[in-house]
Design an enzyme around this catalytic site. Sequence first.
Site, PDB file in Angstrom:
ATOM      1  CG  HIS A 134      30.828  10.010 118.900  1.00  0.00           C
ATOM      2  ND1 HIS A 134      30.913  11.349 118.603  1.00  0.00           N
ATOM      3  CD2 HIS A 134      31.735   9.412 118.358  1.00  0.00           C
ATOM      4  CE1 HIS A 134      32.013  11.516 118.362  1.00  0.00           C
ATOM      5  NE2 HIS A 134      32.690  10.565 117.963  1.00  0.00           N
ATOM      6  N   GLY A 135      26.321   8.159 119.349  1.00  0.00           N
ATOM      7  CA  GLY A 135      25.567   6.951 119.728  1.00  0.00           C
ATOM      8  C   GLY A 135      24.305   7.760 120.193  1.00  0.00           C
TER       9      GLY A 135
END
Lengths: 465, 480
Positions: free
Chosen positions: A323-324
């Site tokens: 996701h990040g």
Amino acid sequence: MLFNSLAFLIFFPIVTIGFYAVAHRFRWLWLLAASCVFYMWFVPRYILILLATILIDYSAAIIIERTDVRKQRLAWLWVSVSATCLILFVFKYLGFFEQTVIDIAGMLGMSTNLKVAQIVLPIGLSFHTFQSLSYVIEVYRGTQKAERHLGIYSLYVMFYPQLVTGPIERPHNLLRQLREEKRLNRDNVAQGLMLMVFGLFAKMVLADNWGAIVDAVYAHPEQYSSLSIVGGLFGYSLQIYCDFFGYSTIALGCAKVMGYDITDNFRAPYLSRSIGEFWHRWHISLSTWFRDYVYIPLGGSRVRVSRWVLNTMVVFLLSGLWHGAAWTFVLWGGLHGLCLVAEGLPSRLRRQKPAQRAAWRIVPTFVAVTLLWSLFRAQDIGQLQAVYAAMLHNAGVGALLPVKGPVMLMTLVFVMMDIGLRDSRFDKVLIRRSRVVQWAVCAILIFCTIVFSSVEEYPFIYFQF
Amino acid sequence: MAMIRKILIPLIALMLILVGSELLYTQIFYPNDLRQYAPMGFFSDKPLLQQAQVVYLGESSNHTFVVEDEDRRKVSDMVADYFPALRCADITQDAAHAEVYYHLLRRIPEEAPVQTVVVTMNLRSMGPSWFDTGLETALQKQLVLLKDQPNLLKRLLLGLKAYDHRTTEECQKDLKEYWRQHPLEGDHADVLGWADSVGGVGANFIKKYAFELGLEDNALVRKFDEIAALSKARGWNLVFHILPINLELSDSLVGTELRQIIYRNRDLVKRHYEQMGVTVVDNVDLLPDSLFLDKDWPTEHFNERGRRMVAERIAQAVAPLHAGQYRPYESIPRTPRYHYEHHCEDEVPWGGFKSLTFEKSYSGQRSSVISSDDPFGTTLELWTRDLPKGITSVDVGCWLYQPSVRHDGKLALELSGSEHDGRWEGKPLQELNETTGRWVPISYTFELDSALYKNPTIKIYVMNTTPTKIYVDDVVIDFR
């Protein structure tokens, strides 16, 4: 190109009419050209990265299929996966990696000449990387034939409705459909448009208006009352759901208008009775990707308890990192993994099947998911601390949540629709009603979308992944 | 026949839905959207403006923000001093330009009694450094709602952000491209190179004013042309007022070559519009450096004396258009006052204008909103020397709306502006009235002593540093 932009409002009918106007044998070319335009609307030069991914995995899959020796096949798979992941690493994780090295060196009192790379992340890189990887892995497993037509394969990776934020498609679903001849069908067009209208409503009215409220709370938590901060946390749950659900629903609709069925990414996730169920309802295409290509190859659940715990944690830490590129995302993934382990451990230790969970568990599950989202939303650990400190200390003092009446009303309508639809889908329910009802519902949604849409620009949250 | 019915019925249904939606939106939602997202447009709809005989359209040069000014009114208000019998009104919006003015003027109804329109003409706004900046984005957003299109379509375009909203990087890129494609005549063909060689504030003067104006290809000139055509069609007297530029400072930093470029551009537009029958007030080199407020950036902001000089030149140009209405500066009365009122609509000489909002009002259409976004509400700010002698107290009354008491709002009195200690006193609003959710009157008396006159300025305002929005309307102040 953003779905909620004037450019897309012009692009979409042109592409759709053109799609049905050209002969079937040229449709791949038409859609590929449209997809290139769609992607290049953001940063044109980044299409070269996509091209590199396409060429690597296209060639690797053909070589893998032609190779009979298992070790060689595996070697080519690794070449392909490594090369594709290297691109992802350079553009998404290099800066994070360098920063981590610098931080660790700093903690150890060492100096380093390393500088953090300032690279702009190409939009949707994680999505099309995973889509491309799933193809090569399936070819390696022998469940998918290697696509010889470079154009069709490129379209599989670049199919514009789901190019930048998914759903992450599998070759056996999308690649097959790209070869099928699609005929103009009233129901497909109607259902597609219904989905697009519903998705735009979720994004432009709910996600963006809640975005402004949540931003205000996270920017200055010390100024808000405890209750307002709680409202802000739940507001973010709503924002991220409506944002991602909205985008996915528009994507589904765009594809459906042309007769393509792409994967449903959501099924009322906030009605889950456990974190495990939540991951069966939230971002389904990513959950199943990790299940099929990481969790099961690691041994899945049919292993010793300790190994099962390890497998689960690996999957969720990777999911967080997907996701990040920040420790908050890793922590978020790790905590989801721990929740899942905590839910499953008692029944595993007793060697029983997990019991059916009662309906009241929807509430604690939603609360847990909401609290975990705060990790996702916070820019760093410091901001997270500030939010929770203010929540604990501002009881009875501080400002109220700046939420407007129409936004609350629209939110209520959306929540009721989500509960009503649960395991079904908006278009599938509406298409069974009379034409008058279909028109009325769509007209009301379009009117509300125009009148109550936020005037501030909030890019889709999942664009950054 | 069946085929026709199949097409006709949905088509009619679609038309009905569209027309119904447009009506519904226009009647119920549009006025509020206009207030929120295009306040200039809403101002242009208000009766004050639509009943005016002289309309002044201006940008930040119209008002001031310096404490030292004795008279802190806008240029447009000073112009109004010269015409006591005429109803004058203004619309002022920072960074506004001809495109905005054009759309505002179009909104004035045919039957409005407007006779003269004064439009600010900022030469800087015709240059590339104006359009290729973030300043323009906010205006373009407002313009969406001001354009001549169905209201529902305008709202859709606003929601889709269908206006020029380039990022800072994109603006910079476009600006460099402009300079590359438009070299100057003479020794300094390369504008950027020239600016870099000068550096500092001088470089900014070059970037802002060093361009060769073209009447054919300049978007702003085309808009001024449209304003001229509109005024002609409506029978209005049109006055273009070219704003002063700090040429003294520019000469000292850059040399006189820039002045020559500015003069060339000024002469070009002046000739162009005078040929079209427009009255052009040329104030380009009217003011010396000492009357400009900003010394570290090329702006067109003037102190009181500067604004008065500008106003006088405009008034003299307007005078022939309204025979017998003009009175000279010497005959404008100035007497000390005990009583001040502010209804938060558009009056002077109060500060805190930016806090005015249409979100709520006790009377009229606006009130002053105070929160952490803008912590100081509408403010009375006076020179103490202008107050009558022997003042011992000041009564302050107003209407207050507080959605909750979760704020730190205070009614404040501030004496400041000298080497003396000054004074600040804040009365918490909750102590004056705890009622929430409706308009309530509050009042408080601040005691004053002779120290009042030792401080050059007195300010009275409501402040609030929390995000909870509180509203104030109809402020009445009596010195006793």
